[in-house]
Design an enzyme around this catalytic site. Sequence first.
Site, mmCIF file in Angstrom:
data_model
loop_
_atom_site.group_PDB
_atom_site.id
_atom_site.type_symbol
_atom_site.label_atom_id
_atom_site.label_comp_id
_atom_site.label_asym_id
_atom_site.label_seq_id
_atom_site.Cartn_x
_atom_site.Cartn_y
_atom_site.Cartn_z
ATOM 1 N N CYS A 105 0.834 -1.199 0.000
ATOM 2 C CA CYS A 105 0.000 0.000 0.000
ATOM 3 C C CYS A 105 0.876 1.259 0.000
ATOM 4 O O CYS A 105 1.822 1.361 -0.766
ATOM 5 C CB CYS A 105 -0.956 -0.046 1.187
ATOM 6 N N THR A 106 0.590 2.205 0.876
ATOM 7 C CA THR A 106 1.324 3.467 0.890
ATOM 8 C C THR A 106 2.690 3.351 1.537
ATOM 9 O O THR A 106 3.390 4.352 1.697
ATOM 10 C CB THR A 106 0.510 4.566 1.600
#
Length: 319
Positions: A105-106
């Site tokens: 993800c981030t």
Amino acid sequence: MAPRTVLAVLFDGLQSLDVTGPLEVFAGADLLSPGAYRIRTASLDGAPVRTTSGLTLVPDESLAGAKDPDILLVPGGLGSLRPDPRLVDWVRERGPRAARLVSVCTGAAVLAGAGLLDGRRATTHWAYCDRLAREHPAVEIDPDPVYVRDGHISTSAGVTAGIDLALALVEEDLGRDAALTIARHLVVFLRRPGNQAQFSAQLAAQTAQREPLRDVQRWITDHPDADLSVDTLADRARLSPRHFARAFRAETGMTPGRYVDRVRLEHARRLLEDTADGVEEIARTSGYGTPEAMRRAFVRTLGTPPAEYRRRFRPATTS
């Protein structure tokens, strides 16, 4: 063979599934093949961290005292978007030492902030791709794939994509049978190649605000083999073709043609995975008309022809 060490970096504001999802995969692999992986977790000061869902995770050690791992896992979450500078410095120094550097993800924002993605292709959660591209122009951000592997660095999309990536790493280490067994235990499908789109056509596009356009979206999904030209769809929405095309893009975020392409590809993929229908029949019912037209669409978007896609991602049948 010595165990492959997996070190997951912990910090306040991480998303718990970005850590627990991949670690469950590696833990399952270790149960299946004892001694395959050794899992560790570490935070900056060795102190517990609080996730975005309110869970508290207690690390095994501090990052300063951690040994260089074979697989270094950096999760995402709100805490990765404005990370502690000490965390970025640690990843900058220690990331290149890992045989595999992985973000979920981030978590890609931490790798990018450390300069480790410069000149590389990477991905992250679709909602943050534009932001990551703006803040780190030296990184080639691809918003579509579930995960991207560029050399020893792998980046993945949101949440469950971390499981897909971990399964791919296990398959590389222990073989496809092992990865399939783990996937079955976790009740997930070992079907998503890295270059598969992060989301379905229906999720990729926003739902139109006006009912005539929403009706058109539903019609496309339910009738991929119909005439889905702009003129025909505009007539269904009772708009001029020009007005329809402009309104559809404004309200859904993509052109009618791109939406149709995604729906047809998604429909064909599902039939290849879940049925024994022939390629010619699937091409017809998915709206491609001919197997060659479907082959071109698959190669262009997924990088593999339909027959090879089916071979790789249709579950084996058992008697």
